[in-house]
Design a protein around this motif. Structure first.
Motif, PDB file in Angstrom:
ATOM      1  N   ILE A 226     -52.636  29.605  10.330  1.00 12.75           N
ATOM      2  CA  ILE A 226     -51.686  28.778   9.590  1.00 12.75           C
ATOM      3  C   ILE A 226     -50.295  29.382   9.753  1.00 12.75           C
ATOM      4  N   ALA A 227     -49.302  28.531  10.033  1.00 11.12           N
ATOM      5  CA  ALA A 227     -47.904  28.975  10.094  1.00 11.12           C
ATOM      6  C   ALA A 227     -47.159  28.400   8.895  1.00 11.12           C
ATOM      7  N   ARG A 228     -46.299  29.227   8.308  1.00 11.28           N
ATOM      8  CA  ARG A 228     -45.427  28.757   7.228  1.00 11.28           C
ATOM      9  C   ARG A 228     -43.975  28.921   7.687  1.00 11.28           C
ATOM     10  N   PRO A 229     -43.462  27.949   8.423  1.00 14.22           N
ATOM     11  CA  PRO A 229     -42.078  28.052   8.881  1.00 14.22           C
ATOM     12  C   PRO A 229     -41.088  27.806   7.747  1.00 14.22           C
ATOM     13  N   PHE A 230     -39.966  28.551   7.789  1.00 13.52           N
ATOM     14  CA  PHE A 230     -38.873  28.308   6.852  1.00 13.52           C
ATOM     15  C   PHE A 230     -37.946  27.261   7.476  1.00 13.52           C
ATOM     16  N   ASN A 231     -36.774  27.022   6.886  1.00 10.73           N
ATOM     17  CA  ASN A 231     -35.916  25.921   7.340  1.00 10.73           C
ATOM     18  C   ASN A 231     -35.580  26.044   8.821  1.00 10.73           C
ATOM     19  N   HIS A 232     -36.040  25.087   9.622  1.00  9.38           N
ATOM     20  CA  HIS A 232     -35.654  25.117  11.029  1.00  9.38           C
ATOM     21  C   HIS A 232     -34.804  23.898  11.356  1.00  9.38           C
ATOM     22  N   ILE A 233     -33.786  24.142  12.171  1.00  6.58           N
ATOM     23  CA  ILE A 233     -32.757  23.136  12.416  1.00  6.58           C
ATOM     24  C   ILE A 233     -32.470  23.032  13.904  1.00  6.58           C
ATOM     25  N   GLY A 234     -31.837  21.931  14.295  1.00  7.24           N
ATOM     26  CA  GLY A 234     -31.485  21.752  15.696  1.00  7.24           C
ATOM     27  C   GLY A 234     -31.323  20.280  16.047  1.00  7.24           C
ATOM     28  N   GLU A 235     -31.043  20.045  17.316  1.00  8.32           N
ATOM     29  CA  GLU A 235     -30.897  18.670  17.812  1.00  8.32           C
ATOM     30  C   GLU A 235     -32.193  17.893  17.553  1.00  8.32           C
ATOM     31  N   LEU A 236     -32.078  16.606  17.397  1.00  9.01           N
ATOM     32  CA  LEU A 236     -33.188  15.663  17.165  1.00  9.01           C
ATOM     33  C   LEU A 236     -33.655  15.626  15.707  1.00  9.01           C
ATOM     34  N   GLN A 237     -33.157  16.568  14.859  1.00  8.23           N
ATOM     35  CA  GLN A 237     -33.593  16.537  13.463  1.00  8.23           C
ATOM     36  C   GLN A 237     -32.944  15.365  12.739  1.00  8.23           C
TER      37      GLN A 237
ATOM     38  N   GLY B  97     -24.894  18.091  -1.185  1.00  5.25           N
ATOM     39  CA  GLY B  97     -25.719  18.390  -2.350  1.00  5.25           C
ATOM     40  C   GLY B  97     -25.311  19.744  -2.903  1.00  5.25           C
ATOM     41  N   ASN B  98     -26.277  20.579  -3.231  1.00  4.81           N
ATOM     42  CA  ASN B  98     -26.013  21.909  -3.788  1.00  4.81           C
ATOM     43  C   ASN B  98     -25.615  22.881  -2.680  1.00  4.81           C
ATOM     44  N   LEU B  99     -24.360  23.310  -2.689  1.00  2.00           N
ATOM     45  CA  LEU B  99     -23.858  24.208  -1.638  1.00  2.00           C
ATOM     46  C   LEU B  99     -24.084  25.684  -1.968  1.00  2.00           C
ATOM     47  N   GLU B 100     -24.488  25.973  -3.201  1.00  2.00           N
ATOM     48  CA  GLU B 100     -24.659  27.373  -3.602  1.00  2.00           C
ATOM     49  C   GLU B 100     -26.033  27.924  -3.222  1.00  2.00           C
ATOM     50  N   ALA B 101     -26.971  27.049  -2.893  1.00  2.00           N
ATOM     51  CA  ALA B 101     -28.317  27.498  -2.522  1.00  2.00           C
ATOM     52  C   ALA B 101     -28.268  28.312  -1.232  1.00  2.00           C
ATOM     53  N   CYS B 102     -29.133  29.318  -1.145  1.00  2.00           N
ATOM     54  CA  CYS B 102     -29.258  30.129   0.075  1.00  2.00           C
ATOM     55  C   CYS B 102     -30.599  29.822   0.734  1.00  2.00           C
ATOM     56  N   ARG B 103     -30.580  29.609   2.032  1.00  2.00           N
ATOM     57  CA  ARG B 103     -31.803  29.272   2.767  1.00  2.00           C
ATOM     58  C   ARG B 103     -31.925  30.112   4.027  1.00  2.00           C
ATOM     59  N   ASP B 104     -33.154  30.240   4.500  1.00  2.00           N
ATOM     60  CA  ASP B 104     -33.478  31.053   5.678  1.00  2.00           C
ATOM     61  C   ASP B 104     -33.576  30.106   6.874  1.00  2.00           C
ATOM     62  N   PHE B 105     -32.486  30.017   7.660  1.00  2.00           N
ATOM     63  CA  PHE B 105     -32.420  29.046   8.758  1.00  2.00           C
ATOM     64  C   PHE B 105     -32.842  29.657  10.096  1.00  2.00           C
ATOM     65  N   LEU B 106     -33.567  28.870  10.873  1.00  2.00           N
ATOM     66  CA  LEU B 106     -33.951  29.242  12.236  1.00  2.00           C
ATOM     67  C   LEU B 106     -33.654  28.084  13.177  1.00  2.00           C
ATOM     68  N   ASP B 107     -33.344  28.405  14.429  1.00  2.00           N
ATOM     69  CA  ASP B 107     -33.246  27.367  15.460  1.00  2.00           C
ATOM     70  C   ASP B 107     -34.653  26.873  15.770  1.00  2.00           C
ATOM     71  N   VAL B 108     -34.800  25.562  15.898  1.00  2.00           N
ATOM     72  CA  VAL B 108     -36.121  24.981  16.157  1.00  2.00           C
ATOM     73  C   VAL B 108     -36.755  25.537  17.440  1.00  2.00           C
ATOM     74  N   LYS B 109     -35.917  25.922  18.402  1.00  2.00           N
ATOM     75  CA  LYS B 109     -36.475  26.476  19.654  1.00  2.00           C
ATOM     76  C   LYS B 109     -37.127  27.837  19.403  1.00  2.00           C
ATOM     77  N   ASP B 110     -36.550  28.606  18.481  1.00  3.36           N
ATOM     78  CA  ASP B 110     -37.176  29.877  18.086  1.00  3.36           C
ATOM     79  C   ASP B 110     -38.505  29.627  17.380  1.00  3.36           C
ATOM     80  N   VAL B 111     -38.551  28.586  16.557  1.00  3.38           N
ATOM     81  CA  VAL B 111     -39.796  28.240  15.851  1.00  3.38           C
ATOM     82  C   VAL B 111     -40.868  27.836  16.860  1.00  3.38           C
TER      83      VAL B 111
END
Length: 320
Positions: free
Chosen positions: A165-176, A204-218
């Motif tokens: 099982i993988a639990r990915p954190f916020n991943h972002i990139g083109e096509l999202q 939305g809420n700009l004060e939140a902190c998130r753990d971002f990754l590039d989708v290619k790294d994921v």
């Protein structure tokens, strides 16, 4: 060469993973929704709603996969509140349908189930990087359904099905989808630059902190996890996929605004505020690093630049 079945193959992650695996020389078996467009990077493709157990069984039998990556799901948190029944039926029963089809037709196949860091939920309120053994306290139907699906996968693993099982954190990139925060920022900036939106960017809420990754790294992490099939039964069952470096969303937005010469006003949109917003969500990825050697290689600035370029090009094409 492996025969890798990917469910949700034409989704944001699925498209990139299909391309990554095909370029690595694998035989990509793509499964997409019954009304979905066909993916570009696949050797064979089937259309099926994973809630249809009978059709799913026929497809798995025909595909004869050596590996399966289960991405298909209702993934948008607000949508999970609006459509809870669809969310549970797709994310939980769809997963059980797939597991049964694999057990009957490809029992040796190595299965990678893509869950989500959302399963930790209220546990993030501790304000520390969470590890895989942290208590899961889901705060929305999407997260709850993913945790329930994890329980189903763990039960099949206990009975001998190989997989993780993988639990990915916020991943972002083109096509999202622009339903997600950084893609929303990029799209709005590009719309403002081309005069298609007033120079006001809704947030939305700009004060939140998130753990971002590039989708290619994921996707690279998923490729590493698939290699565990060569290890017999000697591997952990659950892996966080994250950077371990939370970023404040306001800082991410400021970085993207600095890439534009447009004069943009920021306004908070109540519709974009989540009822259960967590101040900081970050993870510990030590098990993933120790087991596979994987670590992120793409810095956030590069990802944000590519994301903005993608939306500029997409909107420019639509204008001409």
């Amino acid at each position: 060469m492996q025969r890798i079945l990917i469910t949700g193959a034409n989704g944001f992650v699925g498209q990139i993973l299909c391309k990554t695996l095909q370029e690595a020389g694998h035989h990509v078996l793509a499964l997409v929704g019954s009304r979905s467009a066909l993916p570009k990077y696949a050797n064979q493709t089937w259309q099926c709603d994973i809630r249809n157990a009978e059709m799913l069984e026929k497809i798995v039998a025909e595909a004869a996969p050596s590996h399966v990556v289960h991405l298909a799901a209702i993934t948008h948190v607000p949508a999970s509140f609006h459509e809870p029944l669809l969310t549970w039926q797709t994310n939980v029963m769809g997963s059980v349908n797939l597991l049964q089809a694999i057990r009957r037709n490809a029992p040796e196949a190595f299965v990678l189930f893509v869950s989500s860091s959302e399963v930790y939920g209220a546990a993030f309120k501790q304000g520390v990087a969470l590890a895989e053994n942290s208590l899961c306290q889901p705060l929305n139907p999407y997260a709850a359904s993913k945790l329930a699906a994890e329980a189903a996968f763990n039960e099949y693993f206990r009975q001998g099905q190989p997989g993780v099982i993988a639990r990915p954190f916020n991943h972002i990139g083109e096509l999202q989808s622009p339903d997600f925060v950084t893609a929303s920022f990029a799209r709005q900036i590009a719309l403002i630059e081309t005069g298609q939106q007033e120079p006001t960017l809704k947030v939305g809420n700009l004060e939140a902190c998130r753990d971002f990754l590039d989708v290619k790294d994921v996707c690279a992490a998923y490729v590493e996890l698939l290699k565990l099939s060569k290890r017999g039964i000697n591997y952990p069952r659950c892996f966080n996929i994250c950077s371990g470096q939370p970023r404040r969303i306001r800082d991410v937005l400021d970085e993207m605004l600095a890439m534009s010469s447009a004069n943009i006003i920021i306004t908070q949109d109540p519709e974009r505020l989540r009822p259960s917003d967590i101040p900081t969500a970050t993870g510990n990825t030590q098990i993933m690093r120790d087991t596979t050697g994987w670590q992120p290689t793409i810095n956030l600035h590069t990802t944000l630049e590519q994301l903005l370029t993608h939306w500029r090009e997409k909107l420019s094409t639509q204008l001409h």
